[in-house]
Motif scaffolding. Structure first.
Motif, PDB file in Angstrom:
ATOM      1  N   VAL A 192      23.148  30.954  38.576  1.00 55.16           N
ATOM      2  CA  VAL A 192      24.277  30.423  38.621  1.00 55.16           C
ATOM      3  C   VAL A 192      24.273  28.940  38.071  1.00 55.16           C
ATOM      4  CG1 VAL A 192      26.066  29.348  40.261  1.00 55.16           C
ATOM      5  CG2 VAL A 192      24.613  31.657  40.921  1.00 55.16           C
ATOM      6  N   LEU A 193      25.374  28.674  37.424  1.00 57.72           N
ATOM      7  CA  LEU A 193      25.391  26.948  37.095  1.00 57.72           C
ATOM      8  C   LEU A 193      26.448  26.245  37.781  1.00 57.72           C
ATOM      9  CD1 LEU A 193      24.734  25.371  34.383  1.00 57.72           C
ATOM     10  CD2 LEU A 193      26.880  25.916  33.306  1.00 57.72           C
ATOM     11  N   ARG A 194      25.801  25.455  38.481  1.00 63.78           N
ATOM     12  CA  ARG A 194      26.609  24.494  39.286  1.00 63.78           C
ATOM     13  C   ARG A 194      26.959  23.102  38.696  1.00 63.78           C
ATOM     14  NH1 ARG A 194      26.368  20.738  43.478  1.00 63.78           N
ATOM     15  NH2 ARG A 194      27.735  21.172  45.235  1.00 63.78           N
ATOM     16  N   LEU A 240      27.761  33.508  46.947  1.00 61.29           N
ATOM     17  CA  LEU A 240      28.608  32.468  46.337  1.00 61.29           C
ATOM     18  C   LEU A 240      29.776  32.424  47.913  1.00 61.29           C
ATOM     19  CD1 LEU A 240      28.907  32.869  42.674  1.00 61.29           C
ATOM     20  CD2 LEU A 240      27.560  31.300  44.002  1.00 61.29           C
ATOM     21  N   ALA A 241      30.207  33.699  48.216  1.00 57.43           N
ATOM     22  CA  ALA A 241      31.412  33.659  49.208  1.00 57.43           C
ATOM     23  C   ALA A 241      31.020  32.988  50.322  1.00 57.43           C
ATOM     24  CB  ALA A 241      31.952  34.975  49.132  1.00 57.43           C
ATOM     25  N   ALA A 242      29.450  33.301  50.544  1.00 57.98           N
ATOM     26  CA  ALA A 242      29.007  32.895  51.894  1.00 57.98           C
ATOM     27  C   ALA A 242      28.579  31.342  51.812  1.00 57.98           C
ATOM     28  CB  ALA A 242      27.671  33.760  52.143  1.00 57.98           C
ATOM     29  N   GLY A 243      28.966  30.715  50.862  1.00 55.33           N
ATOM     30  CA  GLY A 243      28.801  29.254  50.515  1.00 55.33           C
ATOM     31  C   GLY A 243      27.485  28.865  50.328  1.00 55.33           C
ATOM     32  N   ARG A 244      26.871  29.582  49.639  1.00 55.86           N
ATOM     33  CA  ARG A 244      25.394  29.563  49.222  1.00 55.86           C
ATOM     34  C   ARG A 244      25.155  28.263  48.094  1.00 55.86           C
ATOM     35  NH1 ARG A 244      19.868  30.678  50.264  1.00 55.86           N
ATOM     36  NH2 ARG A 244      20.906  32.903  50.754  1.00 55.86           N
ATOM     37  N   MET A 245      25.999  27.976  47.337  1.00 60.85           N
ATOM     38  CA  MET A 245      26.032  26.707  46.441  1.00 60.85           C
ATOM     39  C   MET A 245      26.432  25.456  46.912  1.00 60.85           C
ATOM     40  SD  MET A 245      24.325  28.385  44.183  1.00 60.85           S
ATOM     41  CE  MET A 245      24.270  26.891  42.930  1.00 60.85           C
ATOM     42  N   GLN A 246      27.041  25.612  48.282  1.00 61.12           N
ATOM     43  CA  GLN A 246      27.636  24.261  48.963  1.00 61.12           C
ATOM     44  C   GLN A 246      26.412  23.665  49.610  1.00 61.12           C
ATOM     45  OE1 GLN A 246      31.139  24.838  51.214  1.00 61.12           O
ATOM     46  NE2 GLN A 246      31.850  26.217  49.781  1.00 61.12           N
TER      47      GLN A 246
END
Length: 337
Positions: A192-194, A240-246
């Motif tokens: 994933v590119l953040r 991602l929907a679960a907020g992993r990248m936050q």
């Protein structure tokens, strides 16, 4: 006729030849007008008819004259392979090339290189076309402070991409932030590119928990011959929907806060959540929104300075107060010197 006009006419006729079917009853001039318009070449039916007559003198295309409307098609054994790229595709490829180069594995990029080259060549030849100039009018600007991407060893990145494609485990040496480097066996699941930073989602050894690894912190990567094990129900979209990248636990909280006029206007235009409400109460703008309690939320609140006062949750309010008090203390120390 100017050189640019010649290029446009040639490109238009090239699109026409690509659209002509290999057998009767063929395609009508009216249908070609519609296809050319979609490809960025709006012309009249009369122009198309003239082009077809001219092209029939140079290429093996014929006209089915009965019944009307007349249809144009390639004569038997005369069809050509017109390996090219349409104008709209050329613009899209040119705009997307930078991002694709950062994400796709090398073997995928090798297959795209001829398309990238064709796109650049076509745009260079048709630089007078108004659609080509669109690429000089579209840009993406991040909303946060612009930062340079971290340094990543290309061989390590390619090894990770290879492992993802082949679904193989990898042996890595990983140096976490402010921690000692560790030797790990990972099961790479997704990349994933953040912003500017690529992250690998993977499980470690025989554990089922999916963890995040910043790619630039890998010191070595070796692709093994062993297949990865994918946790039951794993989905990168679900992560991602679960907020992993936050960078949080995924817990949702009801954020209530007072906002300045400027910030209230901003979040009203760009809501924080589907259920967000912004109302004016007791000479203040008040925000209510269901958000994930995460590092990203904390970072955003602190970045607003005096523009926001957190009311709820109480634990979040206390955290913000402590961080602001700590920051003020740093400034007071400097002033006392």
């Amino acid at each position: 006729m100017p050189k640019s006009s010649n290029h446009l006419a040639l490109a238009r006729q090239w699109e026409m030849l690509k659209s002509i079917p290999s057998r009767a009853p063929g395609i009508t001039a009216s249908d070609l007008v519609d296809r050319l318009a979609e490809a960025g070449f709006p012309v009249s039916k009369r122009t198309v008819e003239r082009d077809l007559v001219d092209l029939s003198l140079q290429f093996g295309i014929g006209c089915n004259e009965a019944p009307k409307p007349y249809g144009w098609y390639w004569l038997p054994g005369k069809a050509h392979d017109f390996s090219s790229v349409e104008l709209t595709d050329a613009i899209s490829l040119n705009l997307a090339e930078h991002t694709l180069r950062r994400m796709l594995p090398a073997q995928f990029l090798r297959g795209l290189e001829p398309r990238f080259a064709l796109a650049k060549k076509k745009l260079s030849a048709l630089e007078a076309h108004p659609m080509v100039r669109l690429r000089d009018k579209l840009r993406y600007v991040p909303t946060s402070l612009e930062q340079r991407p971290p340094s990543i060893q290309s061989k390590l990145f390619e090894a990770i991409q290879q492992a993802l494609v082949e679904e193989r485990q990898i042996d890595v040496r990983y140096a976490p932030f402010q921690g000692k480097a560790k030797d790990l066996r990972l099961h790479p699941l997704s990349l994933v590119l953040r912003g500017q930073v690529p992250y690998l989602l993977a499980t470690t050894f025989d554990y089922e928990q999916v963890l995040l690894y910043a790619v630039h912190r890998f010191e070595s990567v070796t692709v093994t011959t062993q297949a990865i094990r994918v946790p039951d129900g794993y989905s990168v979209d679900a992560e991602l929907a679960a907020g992993r990248m936050q960078f949080g636990g995924g817990k949702r909280v009801q954020l209530k806060a007072r906002l300045s006029d400027e910030l209230a206007t901003h979040v009203a235009e760009c809501p924080l959540s589907e259920d967000q409400q912004v109302s004016y109460k007791k000479a203040h703008w008040e925000l209510s929104a269901t958000v994930r309690d995460s590092w990203e939320l904390h970072f955003w609140i602190l970045s607003q300075g005096a523009g926001i006062e957190v009311l709820r949750p109480v634990a979040l309010r206390r955290m913000v107060m402590d961080r602001l008090a700590e920051a003020l203390g740093n400034y007071n120390k400097q002033n006392s010197k």
